[in-house]
Design an enzyme around this catalytic site. Structure first.
Site, PDB file in Angstrom:
ATOM      1  N   SER A   1     -75.282  48.632 -96.930  1.00 46.32           N
ATOM      2  CA  SER A   1     -75.997  49.801 -95.999  1.00 46.32           C
ATOM      3  C   SER A   1     -74.943  50.808 -95.371  1.00 46.32           C
ATOM      4  O   SER A   1     -74.096  50.052 -94.766  1.00 46.32           O
ATOM      5  CB  SER A   1     -76.816  49.149 -94.751  1.00 46.32           C
ATOM      6  OG  SER A   1     -77.822  48.399 -95.484  1.00 46.32           O
TER       7      SER A   1
ATOM      8  N   ARG B   1     -84.913  39.339 -97.497  1.00 47.84           N
ATOM      9  CA  ARG B   1     -84.308  39.246 -96.138  1.00 47.84           C
ATOM     10  C   ARG B   1     -85.162  38.758 -95.227  1.00 47.84           C
ATOM     11  O   ARG B   1     -86.282  39.192 -94.756  1.00 47.84           O
ATOM     12  CB  ARG B   1     -84.129  40.851 -95.767  1.00 47.84           C
ATOM     13  CG  ARG B   1     -83.493  41.058 -94.170  1.00 47.84           C
ATOM     14  CD  ARG B   1     -83.226  42.605 -94.197  1.00 47.84           C
ATOM     15  NE  ARG B   1     -84.250  43.390 -93.664  1.00 47.84           N
ATOM     16  CZ  ARG B   1     -84.468  44.499 -93.414  1.00 47.84           C
ATOM     17  NH1 ARG B   1     -83.472  45.313 -93.628  1.00 47.84           N
ATOM     18  NH2 ARG B   1     -85.655  45.122 -93.013  1.00 47.84           N
TER      19      ARG B   1
ATOM     20  N   LYS C   1     -86.090  48.425 -87.873  1.00 47.43           N
ATOM     21  CA  LYS C   1     -84.553  48.343 -87.765  1.00 47.43           C
ATOM     22  C   LYS C   1     -84.239  49.023 -86.450  1.00 47.43           C
ATOM     23  O   LYS C   1     -84.022  50.240 -86.470  1.00 47.43           O
ATOM     24  CB  LYS C   1     -83.809  48.823 -88.844  1.00 47.43           C
ATOM     25  CG  LYS C   1     -83.770  47.964 -89.978  1.00 47.43           C
ATOM     26  CD  LYS C   1     -82.934  46.850 -89.782  1.00 47.43           C
ATOM     27  CE  LYS C   1     -81.605  47.476 -90.879  1.00 47.43           C
ATOM     28  NZ  LYS C   1     -80.502  46.422 -91.114  1.00 47.43           N
TER      29      LYS C   1
END
Lengths: 216, 216
Positions: free
Chosen positions: A110, A41, A139
């Site tokens: 997710s 990622r 996040k």
């Protein structure tokens, strides 16, 4: 790739935390320490750069025998011959990801709320990313954390593989497993560690320890 | 889709310029005015949102009989059953795009320098995007403009279909065709126009007029 990979300890990459080391070196050290799967990622890079980084990490994963999962982009997962993809609620819908990647691909989704997790029961995905389990600066755009109580509640409602992410460290990892997670995923706990191998080993020990206690 | 679509006048979308109108309405008006192909290029939106916008624009294009091309992402081109993809120098490499999308897909590649344009001779792409032909605020991250002289020079060196983009309006469109472009692409000249149909008609008239003069 088998559809039920070992997701005990997933490394989610962030090259910006690797502090001068190559991401491939961090990945290799982390797998030596006990990481069982790697999700690439990388933000703020061009597609071309993502592919370049991805090739080296994919080769490392293949040679080390751990699954290599690409975040978000199914086209790059195909080009990189990844074992799967991890998608969020605003990414490619799971059914489109499955159609593009085929029946053998590992697909993770997710979920930020119980509602999203239960909606995912209808989807052909292989695991749910419980995000974030704890509050975390990595996040900031999520809807509040699950916390152990939320994870326990979800555990009673689904048989899905659950991989918790967000603010996990060796001190709280055991509690996350005891609350019902099948595995944990970390970014900074390994990528930013001075010794990624040792960081992975400590996390893995916490996961394995909690499982041993749970099976007694 | 045939591999040699009519790229006389390509609309490249930017919903943020559509000023309250739906992008689909702008596209329909533009095609009525003479746009021959549409490239969906929407920034700053989630994948899910891109797919939603893309579905309505794809359906409009199909019903109107013009090719629908997706910018950058091959996975979304596949999900949206697009006729092709447009890629930049930092996007998916052309050979990977071709492998993912198959032999019938239209693939366009942006080139910002003569060197890039000549390197593209070895690639299986269907047209080159000459970007930017003139200085423009829409794409500030480029290496200077081609200008008519650069386009003319390239025209003498390649038989590729060349689609010029950047700062084109009805006043200069004819000169771009006369300098050797097979077509023009515009963003704001149509998306931001008070009357997209009329804007497209004026551009198309300039393109067709230059061709008529060229064939005399």
């Amino acid at each position: 790739m088998r559809r039920r990979p070992d997701l005990s300890l997933v490394l989610v990459t962030d090259r910006t935390l690797a502090a001068g080391r190559s991401l491939e070196d961090v990945v290799r050290a982390a797998v030596r320490g006990g990481v069982t799967a790697v999700q690439l990622r990388e933000k703020d890079c061009s597609t071309r750069q993502f592919l370049e980084i991805g090739r080296s990490v994919q080769e490392a994963c293949r040679s080390l025998g751990v699954p290599f999962i690409v975040n978000d982009r199914a086209d790059l997962a195909l080009v990189l011959k990844a074992d799967g993809i991890h998608i969020g609620q605003d990414d490619l819908p799971p059914r489109d990801a499955r159609r593009l990647l085929g029946p053998d691909a590992v697909i993770g989704l997710s979920v930020e709320t119980l509602e999203q997790a239960l909606a995912a029961e209808a989807e052909d995905v292989d695991y749910l990313g419980i995000s974030p389990i704890f509050a975390t600066p990595t996040k900031p755009d999520t809807r509040g954390e699950w916390d152990l109580a939320g994870l326990s509640k979800l555990r009673r409602l689904t048989r899905r593989d659950l991989v918790a992410i967000g603010g996990i460290n060796p001190e709280n990892a055991g509690a996350v497993i005891e609350a019902g997670a099948d595995g944990i995923a970390v970014v900074s706990a390994i990528c930013a560690a001075a010794d990624p191998e040792r960081a992975a080993r400590d996390l893995r020990k916490a996961v394995d320890g909690a499982r041993t206690r749970g099976s007694r």
